[in-house]
Each structure stands twice: as structure tokens, then as C-alpha cells.
Write an enzyme that holds these catalytic residues in place. Structure first.
Site, PDB file in Angstrom:
ATOM      1  N   LYS A 151       0.818  -1.392  -0.222  1.00 52.97           N
ATOM      2  CA  LYS A 151      -0.340   0.085   0.061  1.00 52.97           C
ATOM      3  C   LYS A 151       1.141   0.860  -0.001  1.00 52.97           C
ATOM      4  O   LYS A 151       2.436   1.287   0.317  1.00 52.97           O
ATOM      5  CB  LYS A 151      -0.905  -0.354   1.555  1.00 52.97           C
ATOM      6  CG  LYS A 151      -0.204   0.071   2.766  1.00 52.97           C
ATOM      7  CD  LYS A 151       0.055   1.087   3.327  1.00 52.97           C
ATOM      8  CE  LYS A 151       1.027   1.098   3.946  1.00 52.97           C
ATOM      9  NZ  LYS A 151       1.110   2.287   4.800  1.00 52.97           N
ATOM     10  N   HIS A 181      -1.213  -4.792   6.634  1.00 53.54           N
ATOM     11  CA  HIS A 181      -0.300  -5.785   6.970  1.00 53.54           C
ATOM     12  C   HIS A 181      -1.183  -5.422   8.367  1.00 53.54           C
ATOM     13  O   HIS A 181      -0.789  -6.221   9.629  1.00 53.54           O
ATOM     14  CB  HIS A 181       1.056  -5.057   7.199  1.00 53.54           C
ATOM     15  CG  HIS A 181       1.401  -4.376   8.904  1.00 53.54           C
ATOM     16  ND1 HIS A 181       1.039  -2.247   7.814  1.00 53.54           N
ATOM     17  CD2 HIS A 181       1.503  -3.831   9.752  1.00 53.54           C
ATOM     18  CE1 HIS A 181       1.771  -1.725   9.086  1.00 53.54           C
ATOM     19  NE2 HIS A 181       1.656  -2.549  10.220  1.00 53.54           N
ATOM     20  N   LYS A 185      -2.000  -9.036  11.537  1.00 54.42           N
ATOM     21  CA  LYS A 185      -1.840  -8.702  13.366  1.00 54.42           C
ATOM     22  C   LYS A 185      -2.944  -9.683  14.250  1.00 54.42           C
ATOM     23  O   LYS A 185      -3.744  -9.620  13.775  1.00 54.42           O
ATOM     24  CB  LYS A 185      -2.222  -7.208  13.883  1.00 54.42           C
ATOM     25  CG  LYS A 185      -1.214  -5.878  13.114  1.00 54.42           C
ATOM     26  CD  LYS A 185      -1.501  -5.016  13.665  1.00 54.42           C
ATOM     27  CE  LYS A 185      -0.438  -4.013  13.762  1.00 54.42           C
ATOM     28  NZ  LYS A 185       0.845  -3.374  13.660  1.00 54.42           N
ATOM     29  N   GLU A 219       0.895   7.414  17.705  1.00 57.32           N
ATOM     30  CA  GLU A 219       2.354   6.789  17.266  1.00 57.32           C
ATOM     31  C   GLU A 219       3.224   7.864  17.795  1.00 57.32           C
ATOM     32  O   GLU A 219       3.533   9.457  16.971  1.00 57.32           O
ATOM     33  CB  GLU A 219       2.580   6.704  16.158  1.00 57.32           C
ATOM     34  CG  GLU A 219       1.970   5.276  14.976  1.00 57.32           C
ATOM     35  CD  GLU A 219       2.874   5.107  13.744  1.00 57.32           C
ATOM     36  OE1 GLU A 219       3.219   3.920  13.853  1.00 57.32           O
ATOM     37  OE2 GLU A 219       2.382   5.904  12.678  1.00 57.32           O
ATOM     38  N   ASP A 238      -1.658   7.483   4.370  1.00 57.21           N
ATOM     39  CA  ASP A 238      -0.604   6.184   4.473  1.00 57.21           C
ATOM     40  C   ASP A 238      -1.312   5.205   5.664  1.00 57.21           C
ATOM     41  O   ASP A 238      -0.868   4.059   5.445  1.00 57.21           O
ATOM     42  CB  ASP A 238       0.776   6.572   5.494  1.00 57.21           C
ATOM     43  CG  ASP A 238       1.907   6.229   5.723  1.00 57.21           C
ATOM     44  OD1 ASP A 238       2.296   4.920   4.811  1.00 57.21           O
ATOM     45  OD2 ASP A 238       2.551   6.427   7.440  1.00 57.21           O
ATOM     46  N   HIS A 243      -5.100   1.191   7.317  1.00 54.14           N
ATOM     47  CA  HIS A 243      -4.981   0.729   7.915  1.00 54.14           C
ATOM     48  C   HIS A 243      -6.426   0.034   8.599  1.00 54.14           C
ATOM     49  O   HIS A 243      -6.627  -0.790   9.133  1.00 54.14           O
ATOM     50  CB  HIS A 243      -3.554   0.279   9.346  1.00 54.14           C
ATOM     51  CG  HIS A 243      -2.477   0.318   8.384  1.00 54.14           C
ATOM     52  ND1 HIS A 243      -2.888  -0.570   7.106  1.00 54.14           N
ATOM     53  CD2 HIS A 243      -1.063   1.227   8.340  1.00 54.14           C
ATOM     54  CE1 HIS A 243      -0.950  -0.729   6.561  1.00 54.14           C
ATOM     55  NE2 HIS A 243      -0.054   0.415   7.028  1.00 54.14           N
ATOM     56  N   LYS A 329       2.068  11.348  13.411  1.00 47.19           N
ATOM     57  CA  LYS A 329       2.985  10.914  13.932  1.00 47.19           C
ATOM     58  C   LYS A 329       3.824  12.099  15.233  1.00 47.19           C
ATOM     59  O   LYS A 329       3.435  12.764  15.914  1.00 47.19           O
ATOM     60  CB  LYS A 329       4.140  11.188  12.668  1.00 47.19           C
ATOM     61  CG  LYS A 329       3.699   9.972  11.198  1.00 47.19           C
ATOM     62  CD  LYS A 329       4.200   8.913  11.781  1.00 47.19           C
ATOM     63  CE  LYS A 329       3.902   8.236  10.495  1.00 47.19           C
ATOM     64  NZ  LYS A 329       3.964   6.650  10.504  1.00 47.19           N
TER      65      LYS A 329
HETATM   66  C1  BG6 Z   1       3.012   1.363   7.576  1.00 45.93           C
HETATM   67  C2  BG6 Z   1       3.629   2.968   7.625  1.00 45.93           C
HETATM   68  O1  BG6 Z   1       2.150   1.096   6.822  1.00 45.93           O
HETATM   69  O2  BG6 Z   1       2.458   1.433   9.047  1.00 45.93           O
HETATM   70  C3  BG6 Z   1       4.109   3.696   8.804  1.00 45.93           C
HETATM   71  O3  BG6 Z   1       3.440   3.239   6.252  1.00 45.93           O
HETATM   72  C4  BG6 Z   1       3.566   2.957  10.047  1.00 45.93           C
HETATM   73  O4  BG6 Z   1       3.633   4.946   8.685  1.00 45.93           O
HETATM   74  C5  BG6 Z   1       2.998   1.600  10.038  1.00 45.93           C
HETATM   75  O5  BG6 Z   1       4.476   3.388  10.806  1.00 45.93           O
HETATM   76  C6  BG6 Z   1       2.456   1.015  11.736  1.00 45.93           C
HETATM   77  O6  BG6 Z   1       2.591  -0.193  11.535  1.00 45.93           O
HETATM   78  P1  BG6 Z   1       2.658  -1.010  13.200  1.00 45.93           P
HETATM   79  O7  BG6 Z   1       2.767  -2.532  12.425  1.00 45.93           O
HETATM   80  O8  BG6 Z   1       4.433  -0.251  13.804  1.00 45.93           O
HETATM   81  O9  BG6 Z   1       1.105  -0.580  13.817  1.00 45.93           O
END
Ligand code: BG6
Length: 487
Positions: A151, A181, A185, A219, A238, A243, A329
Site C-alpha cells: 500500500k 499488514h 496482526k 504513534e 498512509d 489500515h 506521527k
Molecule cells: C505503515 C505506515 O504501513 O504502518 C507507517 O507506512 C506506520 O507510517 C506503520 O508507522 C505502523 O505499523 P505498526 O505495525 O508499527 O503499527
């Protein structure tokens, strides 16, 4: 080494062409993930051919891989495991062309005596994916192979439609695995188990009992070396249209007829079809102070590093129940939660001052960390005379099961599924296109970015967005630490 149950891995050794092999995702997740799958015996054999713009050779790639494993692998790197993995690595710079890639793949295949299977992993931004796909076509590496697409899948509806059409000129839909992804999880899949393997919760999983839902993924991370990618992408593309919306679909979908790719996609896509277009008036975009002076960022950039929004699903189950989504972020805490607020009782027989309702509604909360947790909060009586009420909770922590070591990292799980040809946890072209369609009003008229201080919870306007409710984070009561209390 954990015992691998039969049937969880692919039948044949895998030849992986890793496009974008020296990039951030590859170093953080894909190389460590492939290392674990190979060294723990999940795959009967594996050879990885790195491909990227960098003009390095196989040894240069091995050095990058070694550093990546040392830095990011959660598993111990024994010399024997490293040597076996290093032997399985090869590299072709893109400038060497399709013939060189074909030769490297054939050489890798010849190192196995029996049948092998090809898996291409496109760990590159959308703008670069198509030329890599064409190169695979020119190299004659398409037949019988599978391809994982990273993605964001396009940047809006028009680009996603073009990307899908061009991809279909080379690969059949059955060969394509669009990865998100978050769906790999463990706790995301546990949402399905929790909802559909129990009789207790599903009857109250609707607008009659649920007041609102929050999907909140703040995050603490900044951009690292990803500012070039991020500047073009921003928090909405993103994280949200990818997600957070995928998690929302697991949370909101109707029971599928089977735990199989088509029935699951069908129900997820129905959620996306019922989603109302995102109203820019219900969106707060933020940018952390200092973003514009980072390397690779336009000093007048309007890219958002934070986004919060209200999303509505206009169907029988969810009409009128707001879903609040937030991510960004450089925020105060790193968390990934889904929080469901239940409706409050219609009447209270408890005396004023008893504390009923004073600490918000009852909540069901899922923590999407690998070491996942769940909590159900409710009012109960405080011991002693009279009737004073306190917020209490029932909590589950994966740690308590003793099985935490069996959790596969999200990418590992999904790569393994793609190697087995299982599409269940992958997204579909239809679903993604619909998400771009509901995003159009926001993408066309984004509200201006508001600045926030790094280490904060984002722009102040997020509180108005969710009023009269309140964000669950930061939690008033922390998760119980089962290690400390022994509970
Ligand atoms: C990614 C994003 O797909 O997912 C990132 O591009 C983000 O910006 C990340 O930090 C977060 O994934 P996880 O698994 O660390 O929660």
C-alpha cells in the site's frame, strides 16, 4: 525451535524477488520476517533476490541484510542461521535489466532439485510499482508466480483504477495479493474470533447497544528516512484509507458465510459500500511543528502528519453510530486501540453522587499490539457502606496465555499466507476503489492543516470533533500489568 504444525507453510521452496530490497520496509520487516520464516522451518526452502535502484552486488546486499537483522530481528541471530540465510541472498540492480533478473531467478531455482514457486514482493511506492511489474513481465517471470503489492494502492480513485488495470495486463487477479499488514496482526484476526466464535457479544454488536466506536492509532515515531515517501502520502493515505479502514471493516462487517476469501471480502466490501463519503467538515488535519524543516520536505508543505475524522456507516446495523478514527506521527504515546462505547442505561436508580456514569460509558477495548489485550469496563459497587460506584474492568492479556512466543509478526503471517496462495487476509481491488471513492470529498477539499507540538495529542480541534464524547486516549486507568500483579 517451536514445532511447526503441518500445512501452515507452502508445499514448495520459494524464490522471492524482493523489489525495493534496500528500502525501509524491507530492512525493518521483510528481511527479518523472511529470515524467521526460513530459519524456523515455516518454508521448505527459500532464495531471495533483492532488486532496487542501488548499484550494489550480492555481498553489498548481504551486508545490508545482516545489519537489518541485527537491528530489527526480534529473534537471536546465530552464526549458523545467518550463514544459511546469507547463502540464500542474491541481488540484481534495476539498471542490469530484465535478462539479468531472469538469470538470477533461474539460478536460484536450479539450486533446488524439485519444484519451486515464485513470489514477487513490491515494496515500492505506487509510482514505482508499475515499472517493476513491467520488468517482471519482460523477464518472463509472471507465469505461475504470485505478487504482493504494498500500500498505498494508488493515491486516489483514478490512479487506483489505472493501477489495477495495468496490473491486470500482466498478472491475473488470483496471482495478486494486496497487503495491508494490520490485517496480519494477531489481534485483528482475534476481532473475528471474538465476534463470531461467541454467542455473547454479537447480539449487542449494533446501533441499539453501541453508542460510538474509536479506532485510535497514535504513534510516537517521526518519519526517519521516509520523508520523501511521506511528503507525497500523508497520514490519511498512509494509515487511514488503508489500515484503519480495514480494521473498521473487521469490526463492522456482518457475519461472513465462511472464513474464506470471497465471503470475507464480500462482507468487508458491503461495509465500504455503506460508508458515507468523508465530509471534510468532520476531519481535523494536523502537522507537527518542525515538519516543514525536515530534509526532503517542502518548506510550505501542506501534507498532514496527523488526522482525525468521523466516519459513518449508513446501514441497518450502524446507522447513527459515529466511528472516530485518529492517527498521527510524533504524538504523546504509541498505541493501537479499538474502543467501543456502549449506550448508558435509560434510567438510574442510584442516588445522586453515587458515581454512576461519572467515568463515562462501559467500554470494550481491544489493544492491537502483538501482545494483545482486551478489556471490558463496567460500573460496580465500591466495598463499604452506602452505594458508591466505581469503574471496574475484566481484562485479558495475551501474555497470560504463555503463547506469546507463537505470535507471528504481521508481515510474516501474510507472506506465509501469500506463499500458500491464501487470500483471506488480503484486500481486494473493489474494496480499495470504493475506499478511494468515499475519500474523494476529503482529497478534493482538504481542510487546512493545523499545527501541533511534537509529544502532544494533536491539534486541539480533535476534542470538538468528538464532542460530546471524549477520546479514550490517554487512558484514565492504565491496563493492568499482569506481570506485576500476577492476575
Ligand atoms: C505503515 C505506515 O504501513 O504502518 C507507517 O507506512 C506506520 O507510517 C506503520 O508507522 C505502523 O505499523 P505498526 O505495525 O508499527 O503499527
Amino acid at each position: 525451535m517451536a514445532k511447526i504444525p503441518p500445512g501452515v507453510g507452502p508445499q514448495h521452496p520459494q524464490i522471492v524477488v524482493l523489489v525495493g530490497a534496500t528500502g525501509d520496509l524491507s530492512r525493518r520487516k521483510l528481511l527479518p520476517g523472511l529470515f524467521h520464516l526460513a530459519s524456523a522451518g515455516f518454508i521448505p526452502g527459500c532464495r531471495i533476490i533483492g532488486l532496487s535502484l542501488d548499484d550494489i552486488d550480492a555481498d553489498g546486499f548481504r551486508q545490508i541484510a545482516r545489519k537489518a537483522l541485527e537491528e530489527f530481528s526480534k529473534r537471536k541471530l546465530t552464526p549458523a542461521d545467518w550463514h544459511a540465510f546469507a547463502d540464500s541472498l542474491d541481488y540484481v540492480p534495476i539498471s542490469a535489466g530484465a535478462d539479468a533478473l531472469k538469470a538470477a531467478v533461474e539460478k536460484a531455482e536450479q539450486s533446488f532439485s524439485g519444484q519451486t514457486r515464485r513470489l514477487h514482493y513490491m515494496s515500492v511506492p505506487p509510482s514505482a510499482a508499475l515499472s517493476a511489474v513491467r520488468m517482471l513481465g519482460e523477464a518472463g517471470l509472471v507465469a505461475g508466480s504470485r505478487i504482493i503489492m504494498e500500500k498505498p494502492f494508488g493515491t486516489d480513485l483514478a490512479s487506483a483504477v489505472i493501477l489495477n488495470a495495468k496490473l491486470h495486463e500482466v498478472f491475473d487477479e488470483q496471482q495478486i495479493f494486496r497487503i495491508d499488514h494490520f490485517l496480519g496482526k494477531e489481534p485483528a484476526q482475534n476481532i473475528l474470533a471474538f465476534r463470531f466464535a461467541n454467542g455473547l457479544f454479537e447480539p449487542i454488536w449494533n446501533r441499539n447497544f453501541i453508542d460510538h466506536v474509536q479506532i485510535d492509532v497514535p504513534e510516537t515515531l517521526g518519519l526517519g528516512k521516509r520523508s520523501g515517501f511521506y511528503e507525497q502520502t500523508g497520514a490519511y493515505r498512509d494509515m487511514v484509507v488503508t489500515h484503519l479502514m480495514q480494521i473498521l471493516a473487521f469490526m463492522a462487517m456482518e457475519p461472513p458465510t465462511a472464513l474464506a476469501p470471497a465471503p470475507i471480502s464480500e462482507e468487508k466490501n458491503k461495509v465500504f459500500r455503506s460508508m458515507l463519503p468523508i465530509d471534510p467538515a468532520h476531519v481535523v488535519r494536523g502537522q507537527y511543528a518542525g515538519y516543514r524543516s525536515e530534509e526532503g520536505v517542502d518548506p510550505t508543505s501542506d501534507t498532514e502528519t496527523f488526522i482525525a475524522l468521523k466516519c459513518l456507516i449508513d446501514n441497518w446495523r450502524w446507522a447513527g453510530v459515529p466511528f472516530y478514527l485518529r492517527t498521527g506521527k510524533k504524538l504523546a504515546e504509541g498505541q493501537r486501540i479499538i474502543s467501543i462505547a456502549f449506550r448508558e442505561p435509560p434510567k438510574s436508580m442510584f442516588p445522586s453522587g453515587s458515581g454512576v456514569g461519572a467515568q463515562g460509558p462501559d467500554h470494550l477495548t481491544f489493544d492491537l499490539a502483538d501482545a494483545s489485550k482486551m478489556s471490558l469496563s463496567f460500573y460496580g459497587k465500591r466495598p463499604g457502606p452506602g452505594m458508591r460506584l466505581d469503574k471496574l474492568s475484566l481484562q485479558f492479556a495475551m501474555h497470560d496465555t504463555g503463547l506469546i512466543g507463537d505470535v507471528l509478526e504481521a508481515y510474516e503471517r501474510l507472506i506465509l499466507d501469500a506463499m500458500r496462495g491464501d487470500h483471506t487476509l488480503f484486500t481486494t481491488a473493489d474494496g480499495i476503489e470504493r475506499l478511494w471513492e468515499v475519500s474523494a470529498p476529503l482529497l478534493e477539499s482538504p481542510p487546512p492543516v493545523r499545527f501541533y507540538e511534537p509529544g502532544s495529542w494533536g491539534p486541539k480541534a480533535v476534542h470538538q470533533l468528538i464532542a460530546p464524547h471524549a477520546w479514550r486516549l490517554p487512558f484514565e486507568r492504565a491496563w493492568r500489568d499482569s506481570n506485576k500483579t500476577g492476575q
